[in-house]
Design a protein around this motif. Structure first.
Motif, PDB file in Angstrom:
ATOM      1  N   GLN A  80       1.305  -1.009   0.240  1.00 36.06           N
ATOM      2  CA  GLN A  80      -0.281   0.518  -0.213  1.00 36.06           C
ATOM      3  C   GLN A  80       0.662   1.175  -0.126  1.00 36.06           C
ATOM      4  OE1 GLN A  80      -2.744  -1.395  -1.010  1.00 36.06           O
ATOM      5  NE2 GLN A  80      -3.831   0.120  -0.209  1.00 36.06           N
ATOM      6  N   ALA A  81       2.029   1.031   0.614  1.00 36.62           N
ATOM      7  CA  ALA A  81       2.444   2.668   0.585  1.00 36.62           C
ATOM      8  C   ALA A  81       3.069   2.909  -0.369  1.00 36.62           C
ATOM      9  CB  ALA A  81       4.298   2.258   2.165  1.00 36.62           C
ATOM     10  N   LEU A  82       3.770   1.763  -1.373  1.00 37.97           N
ATOM     11  CA  LEU A  82       4.167   1.910  -2.760  1.00 37.97           C
ATOM     12  C   LEU A  82       2.788   2.548  -3.329  1.00 37.97           C
ATOM     13  CD1 LEU A  82       6.358   1.444  -4.834  1.00 37.97           C
ATOM     14  CD2 LEU A  82       5.913  -0.352  -5.444  1.00 37.97           C
ATOM     15  N   LYS A  83       1.998   2.372  -2.996  1.00 40.18           N
ATOM     16  CA  LYS A  83       0.937   2.321  -4.008  1.00 40.18           C
ATOM     17  C   LYS A  83       0.357   3.949  -4.698  1.00 40.18           C
ATOM     18  CE  LYS A  83      -2.200  -1.863  -5.113  1.00 40.18           C
ATOM     19  NZ  LYS A  83      -1.838  -1.629  -6.842  1.00 40.18           N
ATOM     20  N   HIS A  84       0.672   3.976  -2.405  1.00 39.71           N
ATOM     21  CA  HIS A  84       0.154   6.325  -2.324  1.00 39.71           C
ATOM     22  C   HIS A  84       1.395   7.129  -3.135  1.00 39.71           C
ATOM     23  CE1 HIS A  84      -2.656   5.043   0.337  1.00 39.71           C
ATOM     24  NE2 HIS A  84      -2.177   4.976   1.287  1.00 39.71           N
ATOM     25  N   ASN A  85       2.860   6.045  -3.070  1.00 42.89           N
ATOM     26  CA  ASN A  85       3.876   7.142  -3.377  1.00 42.89           C
ATOM     27  C   ASN A  85       3.950   7.126  -5.322  1.00 42.89           C
ATOM     28  OD1 ASN A  85       5.978   8.272  -4.038  1.00 42.89           O
ATOM     29  ND2 ASN A  85       7.450   6.100  -3.598  1.00 42.89           N
ATOM     30  N   LEU A  86       3.052   5.622  -5.812  1.00 46.10           N
ATOM     31  CA  LEU A  86       2.457   6.165  -7.171  1.00 46.10           C
ATOM     32  C   LEU A  86       1.643   7.219  -7.169  1.00 46.10           C
ATOM     33  CD1 LEU A  86       3.367   2.451  -8.227  1.00 46.10           C
ATOM     34  CD2 LEU A  86       4.408   4.222  -9.147  1.00 46.10           C
ATOM     35  N   ILE A  87       0.741   6.725  -6.545  1.00 41.84           N
ATOM     36  CA  ILE A  87      -0.607   7.733  -6.900  1.00 41.84           C
ATOM     37  C   ILE A  87      -0.039   9.090  -7.100  1.00 41.84           C
ATOM     38  CG2 ILE A  87      -2.702   9.278  -5.461  1.00 41.84           C
ATOM     39  CD1 ILE A  87      -3.559   6.529  -7.175  1.00 41.84           C
ATOM     40  N   GLY A  88       1.049  10.129  -6.414  1.00 41.83           N
ATOM     41  CA  GLY A  88       1.418  11.099  -6.140  1.00 41.83           C
ATOM     42  C   GLY A  88       2.751  11.519  -7.293  1.00 41.83           C
ATOM     43  N   MET A  89       2.521  10.322  -8.111  1.00 39.97           N
ATOM     44  CA  MET A  89       3.621  10.852  -9.717  1.00 39.97           C
ATOM     45  C   MET A  89       2.136  11.090 -10.392  1.00 39.97           C
ATOM     46  SD  MET A  89       6.170   7.639  -9.807  1.00 39.97           S
ATOM     47  CE  MET A  89       6.951   8.542 -11.157  1.00 39.97           C
ATOM     48  N   LEU A  90       3.506  11.663 -12.152  1.00 36.17           N
ATOM     49  CA  LEU A  90       2.734  12.454 -12.933  1.00 36.17           C
ATOM     50  C   LEU A  90       1.795  11.335 -13.564  1.00 36.17           C
ATOM     51  CD1 LEU A  90       5.473  14.329 -14.202  1.00 36.17           C
ATOM     52  CD2 LEU A  90       3.578  15.546 -13.148  1.00 36.17           C
ATOM     53  N   PRO A  91       0.681  12.109 -13.730  1.00 34.45           N
ATOM     54  CA  PRO A  91      -0.488  10.656 -14.444  1.00 34.45           C
ATOM     55  C   PRO A  91      -0.408  10.619 -16.090  1.00 34.45           C
ATOM     56  CG  PRO A  91      -1.781  13.139 -14.339  1.00 34.45           C
ATOM     57  CD  PRO A  91      -0.026  13.114 -13.556  1.00 34.45           C
ATOM     58  N   VAL A  92       0.641  10.853 -16.287  1.00 32.96           N
ATOM     59  CA  VAL A  92       0.674  10.416 -17.792  1.00 32.96           C
ATOM     60  C   VAL A  92       1.103   9.137 -18.275  1.00 32.96           C
ATOM     61  CG1 VAL A  92       1.764  13.029 -18.113  1.00 32.96           C
ATOM     62  CG2 VAL A  92       3.565  10.715 -17.550  1.00 32.96           C
ATOM     63  N   PRO A  93       0.228   9.084 -19.388  1.00 32.54           N
ATOM     64  CA  PRO A  93       0.480   6.866 -19.894  1.00 32.54           C
ATOM     65  C   PRO A  93       1.148   7.516 -20.677  1.00 32.54           C
ATOM     66  CG  PRO A  93      -1.726   8.130 -21.076  1.00 32.54           C
ATOM     67  CD  PRO A  93      -0.550   9.720 -20.103  1.00 32.54           C
ATOM     68  N   TRP A  94       2.087   7.588 -21.532  1.00 31.62           N
ATOM     69  CA  TRP A  94       2.824   8.341 -22.300  1.00 31.62           C
ATOM     70  C   TRP A  94       4.132   7.493 -22.242  1.00 31.62           C
ATOM     71  CZ3 TRP A  94       6.043  11.770 -21.109  1.00 31.62           C
ATOM     72  CH2 TRP A  94       5.107  12.893 -20.162  1.00 31.62           C
ATOM     73  N   ASP A 119      -6.051  11.612 -17.888  1.00 27.09           N
ATOM     74  CA  ASP A 119      -4.937  11.337 -17.972  1.00 27.09           C
ATOM     75  C   ASP A 119      -5.169  11.128 -16.486  1.00 27.09           C
ATOM     76  OD1 ASP A 119      -4.128  10.663 -20.436  1.00 27.09           O
ATOM     77  OD2 ASP A 119      -2.131  12.605 -19.621  1.00 27.09           O
ATOM     78  N   ASN A 120      -5.807  12.181 -15.516  1.00 27.34           N
ATOM     79  CA  ASN A 120      -5.541  11.483 -14.155  1.00 27.34           C
ATOM     80  C   ASN A 120      -6.721  10.336 -13.878  1.00 27.34           C
ATOM     81  OD1 ASN A 120      -4.390  14.228 -12.463  1.00 27.34           O
ATOM     82  ND2 ASN A 120      -4.863  14.794 -14.725  1.00 27.34           N
ATOM     83  N   PRO A 121      -7.512  10.537 -13.964  1.00 23.58           N
ATOM     84  CA  PRO A 121      -8.307   9.224 -13.794  1.00 23.58           C
ATOM     85  C   PRO A 121      -8.078   7.655 -14.230  1.00 23.58           C
ATOM     86  CG  PRO A 121     -10.183  11.022 -14.176  1.00 23.58           C
ATOM     87  CD  PRO A 121      -8.962  11.307 -14.103  1.00 23.58           C
ATOM     88  N   PHE A 122      -7.948   7.831 -15.288  1.00 26.44           N
ATOM     89  CA  PHE A 122      -6.710   7.416 -15.834  1.00 26.44           C
ATOM     90  C   PHE A 122      -5.765   6.090 -14.989  1.00 26.44           C
ATOM     91  CE2 PHE A 122      -4.308   4.295 -18.553  1.00 26.44           C
ATOM     92  CZ  PHE A 122      -5.006   3.098 -18.904  1.00 26.44           C
ATOM     93  N   HIS A 123      -5.173   7.355 -14.524  1.00 24.74           N
ATOM     94  CA  HIS A 123      -3.498   6.733 -13.258  1.00 24.74           C
ATOM     95  C   HIS A 123      -4.410   5.809 -12.799  1.00 24.74           C
ATOM     96  CE1 HIS A 123       0.202   7.492 -11.739  1.00 24.74           C
ATOM     97  NE2 HIS A 123      -0.629   8.258 -10.850  1.00 24.74           N
ATOM     98  N   TRP A 124      -5.014   6.368 -11.944  1.00 29.28           N
ATOM     99  CA  TRP A 124      -5.558   6.083 -10.819  1.00 29.28           C
ATOM    100  C   TRP A 124      -6.379   5.378 -10.417  1.00 29.28           C
ATOM    101  CZ3 TRP A 124      -6.731   8.559  -5.403  1.00 29.28           C
ATOM    102  CH2 TRP A 124      -6.037   9.723  -4.832  1.00 29.28           C
ATOM    103  N   PHE A 125      -6.979   4.720 -11.801  1.00 27.35           N
ATOM    104  CA  PHE A 125      -7.862   3.317 -11.828  1.00 27.35           C
ATOM    105  C   PHE A 125      -6.695   1.860 -12.237  1.00 27.35           C
ATOM    106  CE2 PHE A 125     -11.460   5.396 -14.990  1.00 27.35           C
ATOM    107  CZ  PHE A 125     -11.719   6.039 -13.675  1.00 27.35           C
ATOM    108  N   THR A 126      -5.176   2.579 -13.136  1.00 27.95           N
ATOM    109  CA  THR A 126      -4.440   1.251 -13.101  1.00 27.95           C
ATOM    110  C   THR A 126      -3.132   1.301 -11.946  1.00 27.95           C
ATOM    111  OG1 THR A 126      -3.388   2.866 -15.028  1.00 27.95           O
ATOM    112  CG2 THR A 126      -4.492   1.969 -15.880  1.00 27.95           C
ATOM    113  N   THR A 127      -3.465   2.771 -11.355  1.00 31.13           N
ATOM    114  CA  THR A 127      -2.483   2.795 -10.248  1.00 31.13           C
ATOM    115  C   THR A 127      -2.953   1.383  -9.031  1.00 31.13           C
ATOM    116  OG1 THR A 127      -1.501   4.899 -10.508  1.00 31.13           O
ATOM    117  CG2 THR A 127      -1.186   3.336  -8.505  1.00 31.13           C
ATOM    118  N   ILE A 128      -4.422   2.026  -9.378  1.00 34.39           N
ATOM    119  CA  ILE A 128      -4.750   1.366  -7.774  1.00 34.39           C
ATOM    120  C   ILE A 128      -5.085  -0.321  -7.793  1.00 34.39           C
ATOM    121  CG2 ILE A 128      -6.836   0.941  -6.002  1.00 34.39           C
ATOM    122  CD1 ILE A 128      -6.931   4.296  -5.557  1.00 34.39           C
TER     123      ILE A 128
END
Length: 210
Positions: A80-94, A119-128
Motif C-alpha cells: 500500500q505504501a508503494l501505491k500511495h507513492n505511485l498515486i502522487g506521480m505525474l499521471p501521464v500514460p505515455w 489522464d488523471n482518473p486513468f492513472h488512479w484506476f490503473t495504479t490502484i
C-alpha cells in the motif's frame, strides 16, 4: 481516440505516444521485457521534458519520487505504501505500457466528457487496481512542452475549472471499490496540488485579458 485504440488493440500490451513526443528505439522493448519478467500489469520508465521555447531538456518534477520506487518496484508486489507513492506521480500514460487483459478485465478506460486531462482518473484506476507495477530506471520518452494547442495552454478559465470534474470521477471510483477510506487523503492531496496548478494558470489568463 485512446479508448477506441484500447478496444481495437490485439497485442498483449498497450502503450501510448503523443503526436509531438518521441521515444528511444528500444523503449517499448525494455518495458515489455520488464513486464514479462516481473509479471506486472503496468511497466513504466522515466522521461525528459523538451521545452520548445528554450530548446532545453529537463527531468520531470516527480524524479525524486522514483528513488523509492527503484528500491521496491523490481522486487516485490505492490505494498500500500508503494501505491500511495505511485498515486502522487505525474499521471501521464505515455511513459508506460499496460497489459491489455488487465485493462479489459477491470473495464478501465479514459473518462469521456467536456473536460480535459483525462489522464488523471486513468492513472488512479490503473495504479490502484494493478496487482504489480514495475519501474525501469532509464529515460525512454521525451515529452514536448510549450507547443501551441496543447491542453495546458488553455484559452479560458472555465476550461481549467472543469478539471475538478475528475475529482468526482476518482471519488466515485474509490467508493464503488470500497477504497475511499484508504485513499481519501491521497485524494485531498490531489485536490490541493491541482488547485495550486490551476490558480497559477488562471492568474496568467486574467493578466492576459487585462
Amino acid at each position: 481516440p485512446a479508448n477506441y485504440g484500447i478496444d481495437k488493440a490485439k497485442g498483449e500490451y498497450i502503450g501510448f505516444l503523443d503526436g509531438d513526443d518521441w521515444c528511444e528505439p528500444d523503449a517499448f522493448g525494455k518495458l515489455i521485457r520488464a513486464a514479462d519478467t516481473y509479471e506486472a500489469d503496468v511497466s513504466f520508465c522515466n522521461f525528459m521534458g523538451y521545452y520548445e521555447e528554450t530548446e532545453d531538456f529537463r527531468y520531470p518534477p516527480d524524479k525524486n519520487r522514483l528513488r523509492d520506487l527503484q528500491r521496491t518496484a523490481h522486487h516485490k508486489p505492490d505494498t500500500q505504501a508503494l501505491k500511495h507513492n505511485l498515486i502522487g506521480m505525474l499521471p501521464v500514460p505515455w511513459r508506460k505500457i499496460y497489459r491489455r487483459d488487465f485493462l479489459n478485465e477491470n473495464n478501465i478506460r479514459f473518462p469521456v466528457g467536456d473536460y480535459f486531462f483525462e489522464d488523471n482518473p486513468f492513472h488512479w484506476f490503473t495504479t490502484i487496481l494493478a496487482k504489480k507495477t514495475v519501474f525501469i530506471d532509464t529515460v525512454g520518452f521525451y515529452h514536448t512542452y510549450g507547443r501551441q494547442g496543447q491542453s495546458m495552454s488553455g484559452d479560458s478559465g472555465e476550461k481549467f475549472l472543469k478539471f475538478f470534474m475528475h475529482g468526482d470521477t476518482i471519488k466515485d471510483f474509490l467508493k464503488n471499490n470500497g477504497l475511499y477510506k484508504e485513499y481519501k487523503y491521497d485524494l485531498v492531496n490531489w485536490y490541493l496540488n491541482q488547485s495550486s496548478w490551476i490558480i497559477k494558470r488562471l492568474d496568467n489568463h486574467n493578466k492576459e485579458i487585462l
